[in-house]
Design a protein around this motif. Structure first.
Motif: not given
Lengths: 472, 617
Positions: B209, B211, B222, B226, B229
């Protein structure tokens, strides 16, 4: 021109909003907690000021030039005395909720005074020694601003020598200044000893440079003296060649002395020959070369004693002598990263990670260009540079069409000041100029600088509007 | 009138344009021709959080869960991001004292203890906290920049069995980090057994993930919403061929004994039971205290971590006679009807290889049933010295090739880590030992009865039994029956044919059956009512009390299980190994133990052979 001004100011305002934008809470661009809100206020004030300036009689500017200059000098002195210490400089005046930097306003006042002085009848730098008084008009505010410990703003005034160049100042002075900077950089940059004696590589290179300077200057000034040129070339190359041989095979000694020796011989030869042949310009040449050598040997002293430690540090980092991404080089390194990560099209408005996450210090003021580089990419950055170039060329053309010398000189003052700001600011952010904290016109956050630039520009636009008037 | 310098405006315009061009070139250099800055920007602003996948679950052959995962948390620290730590309250939340804290921080920063240390990456501060243990800290974690909780799943075992087969999971070491880019410092991987052999199936794929992190190291949201991800891919579940009930029963019978039990399904090569005794509860090597347990176990004088079925090797003793007989039949040295005399042993060159008293002379099958030494000594000698081969060297080479085709003298290739190969001597070995002309059949006569230089692992002996049960072929024994969504490695599904023809197996099977049924048989104790069991005892001679070996398969036709019981210092096979095999066969083939045989079970459970033979030399 006014449209261009509005475009730049508006884009600047947007960028300031982006630079102060926070991922967690998206506040309005007008929010007064953000610098963009405050900048909006300054933009309004500047607009009002622009309108007022356009309404005033152009002759009035000429009349008040000297008064304004004297007043602003007094204000600068006043500032030195009363100003509080903000980040090491004493240049801010606080009036109620506003903080002002008088140095920003000294620019237009000095420009007016310079224009007024040069436009008097018979100003001619070539023939009238007295007219070098113009230098003092420039240097007095420089002194005062240096006393405020605002090196960056003080340096801006040297841009005004460009105006003097336009008005007849010999290019040799610019050439000499350029040579001095080159000698300084070379001798500091290559300070390690590569030869067997105490002289550094930098000194050696600088001496070689001075030799080349001597040869080319002499050749330019005396095109017909082919024989002398050959003798001079021989004087420089033969001893160096012999010395290299000697160093390689017999015993080793300091090559710099050989260069110094051949320089001395050359100078003696030139002096002797010129006395015999009655050549012109030789005195200035000999004097300059002697001064250059003296300057070279003084650089170490200047560097160690005159510059502050943090300035020495910055200089060294800038010259790539020490790598220090965490301290002195941090700003520039982060600036390069954020611009470099923009790519061709950029990450999109308000999408830049480096600037949003505050990796670049001073990103809403001196390093505002990082935001443009990151979010608008190569395309946007190039567009901005092109806009600035267009802006300045347009100003030069406007200045050239002026009938009155006052207006023309003032126009060039405006151009020079803008040019210097853009040159130094972008150069700094791109990592090819030393870190000198001066704002990018219309983009960097700061009420004083926006207002200062606005006044500077709109006085000229007012003058331009009246260019056809006959009387002065 | 002063000179007109207006041409100089061109010079000034030129300066402006040159500078602008230089800057555009510089921009292009930074933005277009170098991705170094983009990478630096990502390093700056991206905080990559690793999402660990669930490790694959292990089932037994009947679908019973043997190994699963439970959730724990590792408390991580990134030392560079630590700021204004209130050590006292931090320690209170964790229930440790300040000295512990300081000691641990020092350990983390010490590169000799923690070779992968970096102040930029999270380091394990306290591993494997249960959810309850870290709950008080979790609420206040935002007060302690630099600290974070990393969810981990740890192995749990539904029964404390099969430790050696399953292996254990532990933190990766420096070599793993260098060899496999998948691992990061502090990751876990299978260290032994199935966990190691099937590491790449079981571990899955780590997820990521991304960030956004600001200049102060705070997470600001995010990255790219995201979109970049990567979700973790859970590890594959494995179905083992082990029978959990049989395994547990075998381990209980092997308590207080040293040795190995291996059971193979002959028709598939699947390992039904895999015991290395003494064993341990596999959950001892999980979680806090695992390193202490590990140390205690490895310091044990009983060599707990020796994976006996594949790592210990001994002379296979009389079990080897079956293989000898097959080679001799194939080479035509003997026929099933060939008889050799035995006068309580075999005399040669002024020496005698002893045997017990029995009827003489005997044919092949009864010789196997009663395990006659003289028969195999005479026949083996006849082969080595047979002139049709031209030399002892040549006949030895033929013999060895046959033996090797049964998987002796080399690794079988089972799917359990760190298998040993045992040893089968060849002609060069004896040339070196005795000189080129210095040896013949009589010199190496001990080989005939599985003594001498021959060494085999319990797994190899069990596999021999499976080969006999199959009458001449085998699958490489393996522990994993099925991998979720994948087919098995072809080396486990390709049958191996041995170099002895199937026809020659019948007398051997008959002999092994006779060993159970006939009065002169050595394996009568293995008999299970209603099942046709075939067996062969063996004794590995030892400086102290002999090791007892027993191999058997059942039923005689369509065998379902080939079993090997090996008991260190078990003495004569009939005492311990044979009855144990009997119980295991009954358990596996019938499901439980008949009440009238419970006394055997009790006797075995109570037997303690741990301390037999304290170093006799």
């Amino acid at each position: 021109m006014i449209l261009l001004y509005l475009v730049l100011v508006f884009w600047g305002w947007m960028t300031i909003y982006s630079a102060s934008y926070n991922y967690e809470e998206s506040l309005s661009i007008f929010n007064m907690d953000l610098v963009s809100g405050k900048q909006f206020l300054w933009i309004c004030i500047s607009m009002v000021m622009a309108v007022v300036l356009l309404l005033l009689d152009s002759r009035w500017y000429q009349d008040v030039a000297n008064v304004a200059y004297v007043l602003i000098l007094l204000l600068l002195m006043f500032t030195i005395v009363v100003a509080e210490d903000v980040k090491g400089s004493r240049s801010w005046l606080f009036i109620g909720p506003f903080s002002l930097q008088p140095a920003e306003f000294a620019k237009f006042a000095t420009s007016l005074a310079l224009a007024r002085y040069i436009s008097k009848n018979g100003f001619d730098l070539k023939h009238s020694r007295r007219d070098y008084l113009a230098f003092f008009i420039i240097l007095v505010p420089v002194m005062l601003i240096i006393m405020q410990k605002e090196m960056g703003s003080a340096l801006v005034y040297f841009a005004l020598f460009l105006v003097l160049f336009r008005e007849g100042l010999t290019p040799w002075i610019l050439g000499a200044a350029f040579s001095a900077i080159l000698i300084f950089i070379v001798s500091i940059r290559f300070s390690e000893n590569v030869f067997w004696e105490a002289t550094s590589l930098g000194t050696f290179l600088a001496l070689l440079f001075i030799q080349v300077l001597l040869l080319s200057w002499f050749s330019l000034a005396n095109r017909r003296e082919t024989m002398m040129r050959r003798v001079l070339l021989a004087l420089m190359l033969i001893p160096l060649f012999l010395a290299c041989l000697c160093n390689a095979f017999f015993w080793q000694f300091d090559l710099a002395y050989v260069l110094l020796g051949s320089l001395a011989l050359s100078l003696i030869y030139i002096t002797w020959a010129s006395l015999k042949k009655n050549l012109k310009n030789v005195f200035a040449l000999v004097a300059s070369i002697v001064m250059a050598i003296a300057f070279l040997y003084a650089t170490d002293f200047l560097f160690e004693k005159v510059l502050q430690p943090h300035q020495q540090m910055r200089t060294k980092v800038f010259l790539g002598m020490i790598d220090d991404p965490n301290n002195a080089g941090y700003n520039v390194n982060q600036a390069k990263i954020s611009i470099g990560s923009g790519g061709f099209l950029g990450k999109g408005y308000l999408e830049g990670t480096q600037t949003k996450l505050k990796y670049v210090p001073e990103q809403d003021t001196d390093f505002i260009f990082c935001t443009i580089g990151e979010e608008f990419g190569f395309l946007g950055s190039t567009l901005l540079i092109v806009l600035y170039v267009y802006f300045m060329i347009r100003l030069i053309l406007l200045a050239e069409r002026q009938r009155h010398r006052f207006s023309r000189v003032y126009g060039y003052c405006v151009v020079s000041i803008f040019f210097f700001h853009v040159l130094i600011n972008l150069g700094m952010v791109l990592g090819i100029m030393p870190v000198i904290g001066i704002p990018l016109p219309f983009f960097s956050y700061g009420g004083s600088s926006l207002l200062g630039f606005t006044i500077l520009l709109f006085i000229f636009l007012r003058l331009d509007a009246d260019r056809l008037r006959i009387s002065v | 009138m002063s000179k007109d310098y207006s041409s100089r405006s061109t010079v000034i315009i030129a300066m402006v344009v040159v500078v602008a061009l230089a800057y555009i070139v510089r921009l292009a250099h930074l933005q277009l021709f170098s991705d170094e800055y983009e990478r630096s920007a990502d390093r700056n602003a991206q905080h990559v959080k690793t999402i660990y996948p669930e490790r694959g679950i292990l089932y037994d052959r009947n679908g019973e869960v043997m190994v699963y995962n439970s959730v724990y948390y590792d408390l991580m620290v990134t030392t560079r991001e630590m700021k204004n730590l209130d050590t006292l309250s931090f320690c209170r939340h964790l229930g440790i004292n300040v000295e512990d804290f300081d000691k641990r921080m020092k350990e983390i920063r010490n590169r000799r203890i923690n070779p992968g240390y970096s102040s930029y990456t999270p380091q394990v501060f306290m591993p494997q906290l249960s959810m309850e243990a870290c709950a008080p800290l979790q609420e206040h974690l935002f007060n302690y920049p630099g600290f974070s909780l990393q969810k981990r799943s740890l192995r749990s075992y539904s029964r404390p069995v099969a430790a050696h087969a399953l292996g254990y999971v532990g933190e990766v070491n420096r070599r793993d980090l260098e060899n496999d880019a998948y691992y990061a410092v502090g990751d876990y991987s299978g260290r032994s057994g199935i966990e190691r052999m099937y590491e790449e199936k079981l571990r899955g794929e780590k997820g990521k993930e991304f960030y956004l992190r600001d200049v102060h190291g705070r997470i600001k949201g995010r990255f790219a919403n995201g979109n970049k991800d990567v979700p973790p891919v859970p590890g594959k579940d494995l179905t083992l061929s082990l029978d959990a009930d049989l395994q547990a029963y075998a381990e209980s019978l092997m308590q207080n004994k040293r040795g190995a039990v291996v059971a193979i399904e002959p028709s598939s090569g699947e390992i039904l039971c895999y015991v290395s005794a003494p064993t341990y509860d596999p959950s001892l090597l999980v979680g806090n205290g695992s390193s202490e347990h590990y140390r205690a176990l490895s310091d044990s004088p009983y060599k707990v971590f020796l994976n006996r079925p594949i790592q210990s090797f001994y002379p296979p003793g009389s079990t080897f006679k079956t293989l000898q007989a097959l080679v001799l039949l194939q080479e035509g040295i003997i026929t099933p009807q060939t008889k050799y005399a035995c006068h309580q042993g075999y005399s040669f060159a002024g020496m005698k290889l002893g045997c017990h008293s029995h009827e003489s002379p005997m044919a092949l099958a009864p010789s196997i049933a009663t395990s006659c030494n003289a028969y195999f000594a005479a026949a083996y000698r006849a082969m080595v010295d047979d002139e049709k081969y031209g030399s002892s060297q040549a006949s030895m080479q033929v013999w060895r090739n046959h033996v090797s085709s049964f998987g002796y003298g080399e690794k079988l290739g089972v799917d359990i880590a760190y298998e040993q190969s045992g040893f089968i001597p060849d002609e060069n070995f004896y040339d070196k030992l005795y000189g080129k002309r210095g040896w013949k059949g009589a010199t190496i006569i001990s080989n005939s009865i599985g003594q001498g230089e021959i060494l085999a692992t319990p797994m190899q002996i069990a596999n021999l039994c499976a080969i006999i049960a199959n009458r001449g072929w085998y699958y490489t024994p393996h522990m994993v029956k099925a991998i979720e969504g994948e087919s098995l490695d072809p080396r486990f599904t390709t049958p191996h044919r041995v170099s002895v023809d199937s026809v020659h197996f019948q007398p051997i099977v008959d002999g092994m059956r006779a060993a159970v049924t006939e009065s002169f048989g050595t394996s009568r104790g293995v008999a299970v009512p209603g099942i046709e069991v075939c067996g062969k005892t063996g004794t590995a001679q030892n400086a102290g009390v002999d090791h007892s070996i027993f191999m058997c398969f059942a039923p005689k036709e369509n065998p379902q299980i080939a079993l090997l019981v090996f008991i260190e210092n078990g003495g004569f096979g009939a005492t311990w190994a044979v009855p144990m095999a009997s119980l295991l066969l009954e358990q596996y083939l019938k499901g439980d133990i008949a009440p009238n045989r419970k006394w055997m079970e009790t006797r075995l459970l109570n037997a303690n052979l741990m301390e037999v033979e304290p170093e006799q030399k």
